[in-house]
Design an enzyme around this catalytic site. Structure first.
Site, PDB file in Angstrom:
ATOM      1  N   ARG A 276     -48.001  -6.620 -40.563  1.00  0.00           N
ATOM      2  CA  ARG A 276     -47.900  -5.159 -40.593  1.00  0.00           C
ATOM      3  C   ARG A 276     -46.542  -4.729 -40.041  1.00  0.00           C
ATOM      4  NH1 ARG A 276     -51.474  -5.100 -43.716  1.00  0.00           N
ATOM      5  NH2 ARG A 276     -53.542  -4.157 -43.542  1.00  0.00           N
TER       6      ARG A 276
ATOM      7  N   ASP B 103     -42.679  -8.128 -46.072  1.00  0.00           N
ATOM      8  CA  ASP B 103     -43.609  -7.621 -47.093  1.00  0.00           C
ATOM      9  C   ASP B 103     -44.175  -6.263 -46.681  1.00  0.00           C
ATOM     10  OD1 ASP B 103     -45.150  -7.893 -49.517  1.00  0.00           O
ATOM     11  OD2 ASP B 103     -46.910  -8.342 -48.301  1.00  0.00           O
TER      12      ASP B 103
ATOM     13  N   GLU C 230     -44.788   2.865 -44.674  1.00  0.00           N
ATOM     14  CA  GLU C 230     -44.771   2.534 -46.108  1.00  0.00           C
ATOM     15  C   GLU C 230     -45.176   3.756 -46.934  1.00  0.00           C
ATOM     16  OE1 GLU C 230     -47.344  -0.803 -46.795  1.00  0.00           O
ATOM     17  OE2 GLU C 230     -46.287  -2.040 -45.349  1.00  0.00           O
TER      18      GLU C 230
ATOM     19  N   HIS D 252     -45.223  -4.880 -50.133  1.00  0.00           N
ATOM     20  CA  HIS D 252     -46.603  -5.119 -49.674  1.00  0.00           C
ATOM     21  C   HIS D 252     -47.448  -5.807 -50.771  1.00  0.00           C
ATOM     22  CE1 HIS D 252     -49.731  -3.605 -46.569  1.00  0.00           C
ATOM     23  NE2 HIS D 252     -50.153  -4.727 -47.142  1.00  0.00           N
TER      24      HIS D 252
HETATM   25  P1  NAP Z   1     -57.190 -13.038 -38.104  1.00  0.00           P
HETATM   26  O1  NAP Z   1     -57.874 -14.202 -38.702  1.00  0.00           O
HETATM   27  O2  NAP Z   1     -57.964 -12.100 -37.263  1.00  0.00           O
HETATM   28  O3  NAP Z   1     -55.933 -13.606 -37.279  1.00  0.00           O
HETATM   29  C1  NAP Z   1     -55.196 -12.841 -36.402  1.00  0.00           C
HETATM   30  C2  NAP Z   1     -54.574 -13.777 -35.386  1.00  0.00           C
HETATM   31  O4  NAP Z   1     -53.695 -13.013 -34.550  1.00  0.00           O
HETATM   32  C3  NAP Z   1     -55.577 -14.468 -34.491  1.00  0.00           C
HETATM   33  O5  NAP Z   1     -55.270 -15.841 -34.429  1.00  0.00           O
HETATM   34  C4  NAP Z   1     -55.382 -13.804 -33.121  1.00  0.00           C
HETATM   35  O6  NAP Z   1     -55.633 -14.765 -32.100  1.00  0.00           O
HETATM   36  C5  NAP Z   1     -53.914 -13.393 -33.185  1.00  0.00           C
HETATM   37  N1  NAP Z   1     -53.633 -12.238 -32.330  1.00  0.00           N
HETATM   38  C6  NAP Z   1     -54.309 -11.078 -32.268  1.00  0.00           C
HETATM   39  N2  NAP Z   1     -53.760 -10.278 -31.346  1.00  0.00           N
HETATM   40  C7  NAP Z   1     -52.736 -10.964 -30.801  1.00  0.00           C
HETATM   41  C8  NAP Z   1     -51.796 -10.677 -29.774  1.00  0.00           C
HETATM   42  N3  NAP Z   1     -51.828  -9.517 -29.106  1.00  0.00           N
HETATM   43  N4  NAP Z   1     -50.860 -11.600 -29.483  1.00  0.00           N
HETATM   44  C9  NAP Z   1     -50.846 -12.797 -30.129  1.00  0.00           C
HETATM   45  N5  NAP Z   1     -51.718 -13.129 -31.117  1.00  0.00           N
HETATM   46  C10 NAP Z   1     -52.648 -12.212 -31.445  1.00  0.00           C
HETATM   47  O7  NAP Z   1     -56.513 -12.136 -39.231  1.00  0.00           O
HETATM   48  P2  NAP Z   1     -55.971 -12.589 -40.665  1.00  0.00           P
HETATM   49  O8  NAP Z   1     -57.060 -12.517 -41.666  1.00  0.00           O
HETATM   50  O9  NAP Z   1     -55.191 -13.841 -40.511  1.00  0.00           O
HETATM   51  O10 NAP Z   1     -54.978 -11.362 -40.955  1.00  0.00           O
HETATM   52  C11 NAP Z   1     -53.892 -11.102 -40.094  1.00  0.00           C
HETATM   53  C12 NAP Z   1     -53.207  -9.800 -40.437  1.00  0.00           C
HETATM   54  O11 NAP Z   1     -52.508  -9.921 -41.661  1.00  0.00           O
HETATM   55  C13 NAP Z   1     -54.162  -8.618 -40.697  1.00  0.00           C
HETATM   56  O12 NAP Z   1     -54.548  -7.989 -39.509  1.00  0.00           O
HETATM   57  C14 NAP Z   1     -53.369  -7.730 -41.615  1.00  0.00           C
HETATM   58  O13 NAP Z   1     -52.732  -6.714 -40.868  1.00  0.00           O
HETATM   59  C15 NAP Z   1     -52.321  -8.647 -42.213  1.00  0.00           C
HETATM   60  N6  NAP Z   1     -52.452  -8.756 -43.677  1.00  0.00           N
HETATM   61  C16 NAP Z   1     -51.397  -8.407 -44.474  1.00  0.00           C
HETATM   62  C17 NAP Z   1     -51.513  -8.502 -45.844  1.00  0.00           C
HETATM   63  C18 NAP Z   1     -50.386  -8.131 -46.764  1.00  0.00           C
HETATM   64  O14 NAP Z   1     -50.654  -7.657 -47.858  1.00  0.00           O
HETATM   65  N7  NAP Z   1     -49.137  -8.354 -46.399  1.00  0.00           N
HETATM   66  C19 NAP Z   1     -52.715  -8.975 -46.423  1.00  0.00           C
HETATM   67  C20 NAP Z   1     -53.749  -9.341 -45.574  1.00  0.00           C
HETATM   68  C21 NAP Z   1     -53.609  -9.230 -44.200  1.00  0.00           C
HETATM   69  P3  NAP Z   1     -56.123 -14.305 -30.627  1.00  0.00           P
HETATM   70  O15 NAP Z   1     -57.248 -13.346 -30.852  1.00  0.00           O
HETATM   71  O16 NAP Z   1     -56.502 -15.576 -29.970  1.00  0.00           O
HETATM   72  O17 NAP Z   1     -54.941 -13.662 -29.989  1.00  0.00           O
END
Ligand code: NAP
Length: 317
Positions: A236, A260, A265, A283
């Site tokens: 994000r 991305d 946006e 994106h």
């Molecule tokens: P996820 O499985 O919940 O993974 C998020 C990771 O971030 C977890 O390992 C979490 O570990 C870590 N995290 C959370 N808060 C943190 C902090 N303050 N400091 C360090 N690490 C932290 O989520 P996901 O499915 O991989 O998706 C991740 C993100 O990608 C989404 O939230 C979304 O915003 C983005 N996304 C973007 C697109 C796009 O089109 N570009 C598409 C899909 C998703 P801990 O809880 O142990 O910290």
């Protein structure tokens, strides 16, 4: 039959599914509804199928009709929704995890390749026909042997790590909590962002936008990177302080960026456009037919599950 407001146009077969399962008010022109419109149009509805372009802040949520019991977000991220405000109103919020992991990780890898291998300059050179092969033409950074730092080693981060490992990258990561060995795939854990960034030849931002992560990549933290590192963000825009990153590009502290997602946006900080080292995409993370279909179907199923059982496995508040 439950009535739902679908705020954005979905792929045809998903709209058909929504119409079969609900009295669904669809957005056939894919107009961007204002917050006031969402409030007005949700009168008489039981749920809202929202997308990341809908800002569901506390003020908006508090003005939603009593009948709204669920906001099913068509995304895994839910930074656009005030979860606490929804919880106070007794509104469940759900997301679409897992189904978009592969597609988004593919774009995460593309950002790394595009930035490291000077793709914007290469595309321009090829289109202009003004290039000549030479031993030193558009020399970039090789991924094999480079250290990849993943900030947020969740579903998407882990998939990027697996692909990066197959490309010969050495993977490091930082999360608030260490992963178990079956999930880390041999990657090295860092308990602080500083420690991760100091070993990141390439940084891949994959954590959610939250109060804790807003502007986490900033003037101070960028200094932890080795000189000439590459910064990519598939998560994000809110996580990056754009002015600081553009300044780091200018100073060559950062060699290139791959982005991305952006703050505000579809706009992006125009400062990026001055740099041929900025590989930028609009994106595209989850933008494949398979994934967008699966996301919409899951967002619809989340609503059904919630109304059938009073709960939903993808509830996030
Ligand atoms: P996820 O499985 O919940 O993974 C998020 C990771 O971030 C977890 O390992 C979490 O570990 C870590 N995290 C959370 N808060 C943190 C902090 N303050 N400091 C360090 N690490 C932290 O989520 P996901 O499915 O991989 O998706 C991740 C993100 O990608 C989404 O939230 C979304 O915003 C983005 N996304 C973007 C697109 C796009 O089109 N570009 C598409 C899909 C998703 P801990 O809880 O142990 O910290």
């Amino acid at each position: 039959m439950k009535k739902i407001l679908v705020t954005r146009k979905l792929l045809k077969e998903c709209e058909e599914k929504a119409l079969k399962m609900f009295d669904a008010n669809l957005n056939s022109n894919d107009e961007l509804y204002s917050q006031n419109n969402v409030i007005k149009m949700s009168q008489g509805c039981d749920g809202i199928l929202s997308s990341l372009t809908d800002k569901m802040d506390a003020e908006t949520i508090n003005k939603l009709p009593e009948s709204i019991k669920i906001i099913s977000n068509f995304a895994v991220g839910f930074g656009n929704i005030d979860l606490e405000a929804a919880k106070k109103r007794g509104i469940a919020v759900t997301n679409t995890p897992d189904v978009l992991t592969d597609a988004t990780a593919e774009i995460g890898i593309l950002l790394i390749l595009g930035a490291c291998r000077r793709v914007p300059e290469g595309i321009q050179g090829a289109k202009d026909c003004n290039w000549k092969w030479s031993a030193d033409y558009l020399i970039g950074k090789q991924l094999t042997g480079a250290r990849l730092g993943i900030l947020g080693m969740g579903r998407i981060g882990q998939k990027i790590a697996r692909i990066a490992k197959s490309l010969g990258m050495i993977v490091h990561y930082h999360n608030r909590s260490k992963l178990s060995p079956d999930k880390d795939n041999g990657a090295t854990y860092h308990d602080t962002l500083k420690s991760l960034m100091s070993v990141s030849d390439v940084l891949s931002v994959c954590c959610p936008a939250s109060n804790e992560t807003i502007n986490l990549i900033n003037k101070e933290t960028l200094e932890y990177l080795p000189k000439g590192a590459v910064v990519t963000n598939v998560a994000r825009g809110d996580i990056v302080d754009d002015e600081a990153l553009i300044d780091a590009l200018e100073r060559r502290k950062v060699y290139a960026v791959g982005l991305d997602v952006y703050k505000g946006e579809p706009n992006l900080n125009p400062g990026y456009l001055k740099y041929k080292q900025a590989f930028i995409l609009p994106h595209l993370g989850s933008a494949t037919k398979e994934t967008r279909t699966a996301m919409a179907n899951l967002a619809i199923d989340n609503i059904e599950e919630y109304f059938k059982t009073g709960n939903c496995k993808n509830k996030v508040n």
